[in-house]
Design an enzyme around this catalytic site. Structure first.
Site, PDB file in Angstrom:
ATOM      1  N   GLN A   1      35.269  36.987  41.095  1.00 22.10           N
ATOM      2  CA  GLN A   1      35.369  37.515  42.180  1.00 22.10           C
ATOM      3  C   GLN A   1      33.894  38.035  42.854  1.00 22.10           C
ATOM      4  O   GLN A   1      33.232  38.529  42.139  1.00 22.10           O
ATOM      5  CB  GLN A   1      36.286  39.039  41.976  1.00 22.10           C
ATOM      6  CG  GLN A   1      36.697  39.702  43.283  1.00 22.10           C
ATOM      7  CD  GLN A   1      37.497  38.751  44.181  1.00 22.10           C
ATOM      8  OE1 GLN A   1      38.356  37.846  43.722  1.00 22.10           O
ATOM      9  NE2 GLN A   1      37.429  39.008  45.516  1.00 22.10           N
TER      10      GLN A   1
ATOM     11  N   LYS B   1      46.038  38.108  43.333  1.00 27.26           N
ATOM     12  CA  LYS B   1      45.774  37.063  42.787  1.00 27.26           C
ATOM     13  C   LYS B   1      46.587  36.725  41.413  1.00 27.26           C
ATOM     14  O   LYS B   1      47.118  35.744  41.273  1.00 27.26           O
ATOM     15  CB  LYS B   1      44.313  36.530  42.568  1.00 27.26           C
ATOM     16  CG  LYS B   1      43.545  36.484  43.912  1.00 27.26           C
ATOM     17  CD  LYS B   1      42.050  36.249  43.764  1.00 27.26           C
ATOM     18  CE  LYS B   1      41.439  36.004  45.088  1.00 27.26           C
ATOM     19  NZ  LYS B   1      40.082  36.210  45.043  1.00 27.26           N
TER      20      LYS B   1
ATOM     21  N   ASP C   1      37.281  28.138  43.481  1.00 24.83           N
ATOM     22  CA  ASP C   1      36.639  28.567  44.665  1.00 24.83           C
ATOM     23  C   ASP C   1      36.248  27.517  45.525  1.00 24.83           C
ATOM     24  O   ASP C   1      35.989  27.783  46.800  1.00 24.83           O
ATOM     25  CB  ASP C   1      35.953  29.807  44.505  1.00 24.83           C
ATOM     26  CG  ASP C   1      36.396  30.946  44.611  1.00 24.83           C
ATOM     27  OD1 ASP C   1      37.241  31.385  45.357  1.00 24.83           O
ATOM     28  OD2 ASP C   1      36.150  31.927  43.894  1.00 24.83           O
TER      29      ASP C   1
HETATM   30  N1  GUN Z   1      35.619  37.660  47.813  1.00 20.92           N
HETATM   31  C1  GUN Z   1      35.703  37.629  49.167  1.00 20.92           C
HETATM   32  N2  GUN Z   1      36.519  36.524  49.271  1.00 20.92           N
HETATM   33  C2  GUN Z   1      36.289  35.677  48.058  1.00 20.92           C
HETATM   34  C3  GUN Z   1      36.674  34.340  47.634  1.00 20.92           C
HETATM   35  O1  GUN Z   1      37.262  33.626  48.437  1.00 20.92           O
HETATM   36  N3  GUN Z   1      36.598  33.978  46.383  1.00 20.92           N
HETATM   37  C4  GUN Z   1      35.980  34.887  45.499  1.00 20.92           C
HETATM   38  N4  GUN Z   1      35.620  34.443  44.336  1.00 20.92           N
HETATM   39  N5  GUN Z   1      35.495  35.947  45.961  1.00 20.92           N
HETATM   40  C5  GUN Z   1      35.721  36.453  46.948  1.00 20.92           C
END
Ligand code: GUN
Length: 298
Positions: A108, A64, A131
């Site tokens: 996350q 990311k 998100d």
């Molecule tokens: N962990 C697995 N998928 C995601 C996601 O789309 N966003 C976040 N913040 N954590 C994750």
């Protein structure tokens, strides 16, 4: 029509959807919009919080951050120890909520078990919730409002929109009822007036339900679950599953939920890896930019 090799090495005629290429296109558009916003004196910024030392999460966060750099979005990474408590995460979120130079906040998941993910998600300002997990954004998604949409479902729809212009009356079957993928993608398909069925672990006769589908979105996390004879000729199959499995020579491989090597009668399928995965990150950046643009527009 793209052609791709099946597991047996035999050429198959199904269209393999190239998620990497589509994600690169989206990143290019995002980069252009980022530059335009910078000319207005606003530098879009994403704060990423990683608590604990889950190896997969570390890889995702690294990707990311690298994508932010490619598109010109400033990223700030906050690493908290596995022993971090809920208060520490909530205090950080509160500080970032009040920081006008931060436009997106991503925590996350999964969080260490002592921390309530729901409480943390609820604490993020909805307009910085890139998100799309905050209840306000979940509500806006189900009422057709202008919220921030979860990244993987948004990416899935961008792939489907490249193939389907009119969803009205199409049968869409979503396998998996998670808050991150299953439920939100079902809402987006419903918004386009597909007839949507959400299935889950307790669903009876899943193959019969999938056989009706014009669109299959498999997000069960069950490697190889969806077999070729479950899929109607001409259906579009989106594979969200991504499970790391051991292979004989001591290495590991990523396996999706769908046996796409059995699906040359489908209209199109996404590969794993290289299908939905890259779209999720591209859409995270697009959401961050959207949040920054909205903040700049007031
Ligand atoms: N962990 C697995 N998928 C995601 C996601 O789309 N966003 C976040 N913040 N954590 C994750």
């Amino acid at each position: 029509m793209a052609r791709g090799p099946s597991c047996s090495g035999v050429e198959i005629a199904v269209h393999i959807i190239n998620g990497r290429a589509k994600a690169a296109q989206i990143e290019e558009v995002t980069h252009t919009r980022v530059e335009a916003l910078k000319l207005r004196g606003v530098e879009p910024a994403l704060a990423v919080i990683l608590a604990g030392d889950d190896p997969a999460s570390q890889v995702y966060v690294r990707r990311k951050i690298a994508s932010c750099a490619r598109t010109g979005i400033r990223s700030i990474e906050y690493r908290l120890a596995a022993s971090a408590g809920e208060e520490e995460v909530l205090d950080l979120v509160d500080r970032l909520n009040r920081d006008g130079a931060i436009h997106g906040i991503l925590v996350q998941l999964p969080l260490p078990p002592v921390i309530s993910a729901n409480r943390v998600m609820d604490a993020i300002r909805p307009d910085k919730d890139v998100d799309g997990f905050h209840p306000v954004n979940v509500g806006r998604l189900s009422t057709g409002g202008r919220g921030l949409v979860p990244c993987t479902p948004l990416g899935i729809m961008k792939l489907l929109d490249g193939l389907i212009t009119d969803y009205r009356g199409l049968d869409a079957v979503v396998i998996g009822k998670s808050n991150i993928v299953g439920k939100p993608v079902a809402m987006l398909l419903l918004e386009r007036e597909a007839t949507v069925t959400i299935t889950h672990i307790e669903t009876r006769d899943l193959p019969a339900i999938v056989r009706r589908a014009d669109i299959v979105v498999a997000a069960a996390g069950a490697p190889g679950l969806v077999r070729g004879d479950w899929v109607k000729p001409g259906a579009v199959v989106i594979d969200v599953g991504i499970t790391r499995v051991d292979v004989p020579d001591g290495r590991t491989r990523l396996i999706g939920d769908c046996r796409i090597d059995e699906m040359d009668h489908a209209r199109a399928v996404t590969p794993v890896p290289g299908g939905v995965g890259p779209m999720t990150i591209a859409c995270l950046l697009a959401n961050t930019l959207t949040a920054a643009e909205r903040a700049a527009d007031g």
